[in-house]
Design a protein around this motif. Structure first.
Motif, PDB file in Angstrom:
ATOM      1  N   LEU A  17       5.444   0.438  12.416  1.00 59.87           N
ATOM      2  CA  LEU A  17       5.009   1.827  12.185  1.00 59.87           C
ATOM      3  C   LEU A  17       5.361   2.340  10.794  1.00 59.87           C
ATOM      4  CD1 LEU A  17       6.040   3.286  15.665  1.00 59.87           C
ATOM      5  CD2 LEU A  17       3.709   2.881  14.872  1.00 59.87           C
TER       6      LEU A  17
ATOM      7  N   ALA B  25      -1.936  -5.568  13.822  1.00 56.84           N
ATOM      8  CA  ALA B  25      -1.985  -6.537  14.930  1.00 56.84           C
ATOM      9  C   ALA B  25      -2.390  -7.926  14.434  1.00 56.84           C
ATOM     10  CB  ALA B  25      -2.960  -6.063  16.004  1.00 56.84           C
TER      11      ALA B  25
ATOM     12  N   ILE C 160       2.674   4.012   8.617  1.00 53.24           N
ATOM     13  CA  ILE C 160       1.835   5.054   9.239  1.00 53.24           C
ATOM     14  C   ILE C 160       1.980   6.404   8.522  1.00 53.24           C
ATOM     15  CG2 ILE C 160       1.759   6.531  11.286  1.00 53.24           C
ATOM     16  CD1 ILE C 160       0.144   4.316  12.047  1.00 53.24           C
TER      17      ILE C 160
ATOM     18  N   ILE D 121      -4.621   5.782  20.808  1.00 55.26           N
ATOM     19  CA  ILE D 121      -4.063   4.559  20.192  1.00 55.26           C
ATOM     20  C   ILE D 121      -3.657   3.542  21.272  1.00 55.26           C
ATOM     21  CG2 ILE D 121      -2.391   3.623  18.537  1.00 55.26           C
ATOM     22  CD1 ILE D 121      -4.544   5.602  17.357  1.00 55.26           C
TER      23      ILE D 121
ATOM     24  N   VAL E  21      -5.373  -0.126  22.248  1.00 53.96           N
ATOM     25  CA  VAL E  21      -4.559  -1.357  22.249  1.00 53.96           C
ATOM     26  C   VAL E  21      -4.676  -2.080  23.588  1.00 53.96           C
ATOM     27  CG1 VAL E  21      -2.139  -2.114  22.330  1.00 53.96           C
ATOM     28  CG2 VAL E  21      -2.928  -0.647  20.447  1.00 53.96           C
TER      29      VAL E  21
ATOM     30  N   HIS F 278      -5.850   0.770  11.071  1.00 54.22           N
ATOM     31  CA  HIS F 278      -4.490   0.375  10.723  1.00 54.22           C
ATOM     32  C   HIS F 278      -3.869  -0.476  11.841  1.00 54.22           C
ATOM     33  CE1 HIS F 278      -0.672   0.821   8.615  1.00 54.22           C
ATOM     34  NE2 HIS F 278      -0.121   1.028   9.788  1.00 54.22           N
ATOM     35  N   VAL F 279      -4.051  -0.037  13.082  1.00 54.17           N
ATOM     36  CA  VAL F 279      -3.497  -0.777  14.231  1.00 54.17           C
ATOM     37  C   VAL F 279      -4.032  -2.207  14.243  1.00 54.17           C
ATOM     38  CG1 VAL F 279      -3.636  -0.991  16.760  1.00 54.17           C
ATOM     39  CG2 VAL F 279      -3.026   1.204  15.724  1.00 54.17           C
TER      40      VAL F 279
ATOM     41  N   THR G 259       1.201  -5.620  18.783  1.00 53.27           N
ATOM     42  CA  THR G 259       0.840  -4.706  19.872  1.00 53.27           C
ATOM     43  C   THR G 259       1.238  -5.300  21.233  1.00 53.27           C
ATOM     44  OG1 THR G 259      -1.458  -5.504  20.156  1.00 53.27           O
ATOM     45  CG2 THR G 259      -1.106  -3.741  18.548  1.00 53.27           C
TER      46      THR G 259
END
Lengths: 198, 198
Positions: free
Chosen positions: A67, A101, A70, A170, A174, A96-97, A109
Motif C-alpha cells: 500500500l 498484484a 497508494i 477494491i 480482488v 494500481h491494484v 492480493t
C-alpha cells in the motif's frame, strides 16, 4: 567488519518480506511459521528476528509494502486541475491494484485475502487491517470531498459514506479476479461508468 | 424402530451445518476438523459422515444455506411493475446480507471470509465459491438487463460488466462491516445513492 549500511538493512528487510509473501501464498497464513520464513529467506534465525518478532509483524510489513505507493497515487489525483470524479479515483486504484498484484514475487492480493480471514481471530492482524483500510478509505473520502467541491458529486451526502462504497470496490474486484477470474480493469470500469453519475 | 422421516433428516443435517458454522467461526476453517464438527453437533461420527464426507462438503452446505433465499429476493425485485434500478437490487441485497449475518447461531459472513482464503489453496472450496458467486452475479446481471430495458441504465454497456460492480459491493460491505465496523446499510446505501445514476 563492514559497517551495516541503511541500504543493506533495507535490502535484508525486503528479502524477509518477500520470503514471507511466498510462504503465505503457497501455504496460507495459518500454516506459515517463522521457521518457514527463515528457511525461505536464506538468512539466519537471528537475522530474521532482528527485523521482525512475529508473523504478524511481517504481515504488517507486506501490507505496508503493497500500500506504500497508494498515498502518492491519490495525491496525484487530487492535484489535477480538472474536476475530480469518483470514477477517476476508482480507475487509478484498480489499475494500481493489478500492477501491484502482477509484480514479480507473487500476487500480494492473495496475502490480503488470507489476512482478512486471519484478522477475524487474530487481534494484531485485525488492528493492521483496520488501520490500513481506514487510511485507504480516508483517501477515497478526500476524493469525495474534492468531487463535492467540484460539483461532480452531491454535496449533501457525507463523504465518509461515499468513501465506504468506493473502498468496497477494491476488495470486491480482488475477490472476483481471483475466484471467478474473468474480471479485468476494462470490464470493471466499463460497468462502473454505466452505474456512476461521474 | 421409528421410520427416519425426511423432516428428521433435514433437522439432523441443519444441526451438523450449524455445528460446523460454530466451529469455523470460533477456530477458523483451517483448524476445524471433522472431529470438532462431530463433537460440536452432539451426534455420532457415523451420523455426521452419513450426511457429509468432508469439511468441504459442509462448507458448501453452509454457503447453500446462507444463499438459499437470494434467488427469491431477486425474483421479487424483477417482478415489480415499476422501473428496476441497480440501487433497488443493492439495497435489497445488503439488507438481506445483514439479516442473514444477524441470524442466531453465529455470523455466517465470517465463514464466507474464511472460505475466500481457503479457496485460494483448496480446489473444492474454490469450485464452490466460484459457483456460488457466479450464480449471485447472474442475478445482478438479470437486474442490469431489466434496468437497461426499463431505461434506468445505459443499454450500450455489457450487463455482465455492470453485474461485476454490483456483486463487488457485497463482499466490500461484508469486509468493512467486520474489519472497520462502522458501515451500516443506511450509511452504505446513502453513499451508493450519491454515486449511482439510478
Amino acid at each position: 567488519m563492514p559497517k551495516v549500511t541503511e541500504e543493506h538493512r533495507l535490502a535484508r528487510r525486503a528479502q524477509i518480506v518477500a520470503a514471507a509473501r511466498t510462504c503465505v501464498i503457497e501455504e496460507g497464513f495459518h500454516k506459515t511459521t517463522m521457521a518457514d520464513v527463515i528457511r525461505e529467506s536464506g538468512l539466519s534465525a537471528g537475522a530474521v528476528y532482528g527485523y521482525f518478532k512475529s508473523k504478524e509483524e511481517i504481515v504488517a510489513a507486506i501490507a505496508e509494502d503493497a500500500l506504500s505507493t497508494i498515498d502518492e497515487l491519490f495525491q496525484k489525483i487530487l492535484a489535477t486541475e480538472q474536476a475530480v470524479t469518483p470514477l477517476m479515483a476508482l480507475e487509478a486504484a484498480i489499475n494500481h491494484v493489478v500492477a501491484v498484484a502482477e509484480r514479480p514475487g507473487g500476487d500480494v492480493t492473495r496475502v490480503a485475502i488470507q489476512a482478512w480471514a486471519e484478522a477475524l481471530r487474530n487481534p494484531a492482524i485485525m488492528a493492521t487491517a483496520c488501520d490500513k483500510y481506514t487510511v485507504l478509505r480516508g483517501n477515497f473520502e478526500a476524493v469525495a470531498r474534492r468531487a463535492q467541491a467540484d460539483g461532480t458529486v452531491d454535496p449533501d451526502v457525507a463523504p465518509e459514506y461515499i468513501a465506504q462504497v468506493l473502498l468496497a470496490l477494491i476488495p470486491g474486484f480482488v475477490l472476483q479476479r481471483l475466484i471467478i477470474g474473468d474480471v479485468t480493469p476494462d470490464t470493471y470500469l466499463a460497468g462502473a461508468r454505466a452505474l456512476f453519475r461521474s
